[in-house]
Design a protein around this motif. Sequence first.
Motif, PDB file in Angstrom:
ATOM      1  N   ARG A  13       0.869  -1.172   0.000  1.00  0.00           N
ATOM      2  CA  ARG A  13       0.000   0.000   0.000  1.00  0.00           C
ATOM      3  C   ARG A  13       0.910   1.228   0.000  1.00  0.00           C
ATOM      4  O   ARG A  13       1.534   1.553   1.005  1.00  0.00           O
ATOM      5  N   LYS A  38       1.677  -1.865  -6.375  1.00  0.00           N
ATOM      6  CA  LYS A  38       1.068  -0.826  -5.530  1.00  0.00           C
ATOM      7  C   LYS A  38      -0.448  -0.948  -5.666  1.00  0.00           C
ATOM      8  O   LYS A  38      -1.083  -0.307  -6.510  1.00  0.00           O
ATOM      9  N   ASN A  76      -2.996  -0.002  -4.147  1.00  0.00           N
ATOM     10  CA  ASN A  76      -3.907   1.125  -3.917  1.00  0.00           C
ATOM     11  C   ASN A  76      -3.650   2.275  -4.881  1.00  0.00           C
ATOM     12  O   ASN A  76      -4.085   3.407  -4.638  1.00  0.00           O
TER      13      ASN A  76
END
Length: 346
Positions: free
Chosen positions: A47, A104, A106
């Motif tokens: 995240r 990644k 998010n």
Amino acid sequence: MRWDNLAENDPPRPGAAGTAALFDADAVVTRTFDTPEFRGVTFHEVRARSIVNRVPGVSRMPFEWTVNPYRGCTHACVYCFARKTHSYLDLDTGLGFDSQIVVKVNAPELLRRHLSSKRWQGAHIAMGTNVDCYQRAEGRYRLMPGIIEALRDHANPFSILTKGTLILRDLELLRQASEVTRVGISVSVGFVDDALWRTVEPGTPAPERRLDAVRTLTEHGIGCGVLMAPVIPFLGDHPDQLRATVRAIAASGATSVTPLVLHLRPGAREWFMGWLAEHHPYLVRRYERLYAEGAYAPKWYQRRITRQVHDLATEFGIGPAHRGAARRIPQRVEPEPAGPTQLTLL
């Protein structure tokens, strides 16, 4: 593996204070998938704390902001300049770069939040400039649809550079975005030599398939240029090879062709030279001489390749790329009490 104290654009500096980590170390999930396309690949789901990165001022890149939803790339291009970035996480820049992929997860929500900030002025955002956002991992994680939707909804100009034919999955979203802002799509095809492709870009779709993607995008009204990169000295730069490549690019309907000679930054240089010594040992000394001054081939060589490609492009009827950015999302203006609603183009 080191996740903390990772600066956004540079490797960690011992003793540096006040540098925010890019990832939360306690929010990393490591996965492997026992499927043929991902066998031997490890995914580190993180995240991220930020997703829009400013390009360092010393960079030669013609853009200021980037979005990179992945680190590492299963394309496994032996020359990839981004290999050095894996060392910032204490990961191997050779096989580790090809098989240890940071995701990644998010990225879409972070981007939407960033674009909504009052401080953001709608600058152009480039994608695929570090590692390919349409590498095989994207088929599983599907981060790009959310990213494109956020850019579309904010009419934020953007560009995508890719070797991945998976971009065709998002063709409708790209078409929608192109109706409200400037969208630049480029596909990277440095050569059409199958033998060369299989050894230097083993994880990518074949050059012919990439050019098919250019054709499809163009047929659907999305102009697509070709970054003819890299032109590999002594392996892909013979006049007959350049002619065959530019001819194939022209036949695909590409709007432009832009040549870029191979450059060998630290991290990539060591990996590429090791590959060269194994596959083409007779070229090692020639490369050492050609790249004796640093990461880039001499100006005279770059100019020669550029001139040859531009002459061929003229012969086959394609020209250089035209740059620009626009935000033209229609916004509804509140009507006067007695008047009609009016649409204003920004």
